[in-house]
Motif scaffolding. Sequence first.
Motif, PDB file in Angstrom:
ATOM      1  N   ASN A   1       2.632   4.069 -56.449  1.00 47.71           N
ATOM      2  CA  ASN A   1       2.489   2.778 -55.546  1.00 47.71           C
ATOM      3  C   ASN A   1       3.675   1.769 -56.148  1.00 47.71           C
ATOM      4  OD1 ASN A   1       0.946   3.966 -53.533  1.00 47.71           O
ATOM      5  ND2 ASN A   1      -0.843   2.828 -54.218  1.00 47.71           N
TER       6      ASN A   1
ATOM      7  N   ARG B   1      -1.900   7.531 -58.550  1.00 48.87           N
ATOM      8  CA  ARG B   1      -1.831   6.799 -57.229  1.00 48.87           C
ATOM      9  C   ARG B   1      -1.109   5.345 -57.460  1.00 48.87           C
ATOM     10  NH1 ARG B   1      -6.405   7.144 -53.017  1.00 48.87           N
ATOM     11  NH2 ARG B   1      -5.723   9.362 -53.258  1.00 48.87           N
ATOM     12  N   ARG B   2      -1.723   4.744 -58.547  1.00 53.22           N
ATOM     13  CA  ARG B   2      -1.411   3.334 -58.870  1.00 53.22           C
ATOM     14  C   ARG B   2       0.104   3.403 -59.417  1.00 53.22           C
ATOM     15  NH1 ARG B   2      -5.831   0.198 -62.074  1.00 53.22           N
ATOM     16  NH2 ARG B   2      -7.465  -0.061 -60.150  1.00 53.22           N
TER      17      ARG B   2
END
Lengths: 210, 150
Positions: free
Chosen positions: B149, B145-146
Amino acid sequence: MHVPDGFVSPQITLPALAVSAPLWAWAARRHFGRSAADSLPVVGALTAVAFVVQSIMIPLPGGTSTHLLGVTLLALLHGPLVAFVCESLVLVVQALFFGAGGFTVLGVNALAMGLLGPLAGWLVYLAARRLSGRAAAFLAAWVAVQVSSLAVALVLGLQHRLSADYFPTPLPVTLAAMMIPSLAVTGPAEGLYTLFALSVLRRAKIREAL
Amino acid sequence: MRSQSILVLLLAALVPAGARAHEVLHDVDRGRAVAVRVYESDGEVLANAPFEVFSPSAPGAAYLAGRTDRAGWLAFVPDAPGPWRVKVVEATGHGLDTTIDVARSGATTQAGTPAAGSAGFVLRPLLGAAVIAAVFAGLVLLARRRSANR
């Protein structure tokens, strides 16, 4: 191999936690961040296997037993700091869910079984792998177990000198009780386990094992 | 002479009483002892392992010391309610340091260490592996997810 709560006094557990805490933070930031997304599934699987092999007791003559470490493999594939964090997680799960080991002795156990042993094994592997990869892996695993056992025995021996109320057995007895099985049984078993696991990982074409 | 004879007779009569004072008697009282069995995570018992029991009324000195029997059992008879500390120490560093709460009624509950049932020997490695797998699954999701992003 690992020490339960109540066997070691705060004179030892607090400095061990003070050393471990920054190492955990540094290792987690360095090896478990964004860039580790690809390697995390393999590291996680090997950590879970390490938990399982540490749960299996090998009976020894005299009514006692020993168990493998299982994290030397992680040190050889991903470095000793990864082994340190993964072994610490294994110890936390053991303490939290099963009442084995404990949180006051987490630093002592993590340093002995997760850092010193795997670090020694990793250094041996680096030095000897040019001669023979398989022999180096076996020797590294054997050395890792000896260093971890020796570290735990020395901590218990030191505790006996500080206060026998916590650990009543003197160092010579502890050394013999821990090192003889470690040299003769646990070390070779850890070596065989490491060779077997490396072979399975190579067959599965896991990149780090190739 | 008569008084001496009476004295000798009295002393002779007291001799059996003195002997009785050295007689060892016993009572059998069921249900008063606390029995603790110690074993490894795979069910292997800690036989002949040194142990100490500490009373809540005098925690500084061992109330009882000894060795577990061949089936891994130790037992003590509490003389006071409260948390009784049981410490089993093997030379290898294996062992246990746990507390057993003894109520006024004599009922006992174990504090701290969860007890493993017979199925625990099989379930324990599986449960531990599942917890670790869940932790790493969370880490992978977080890392991806990081990355997404960014």
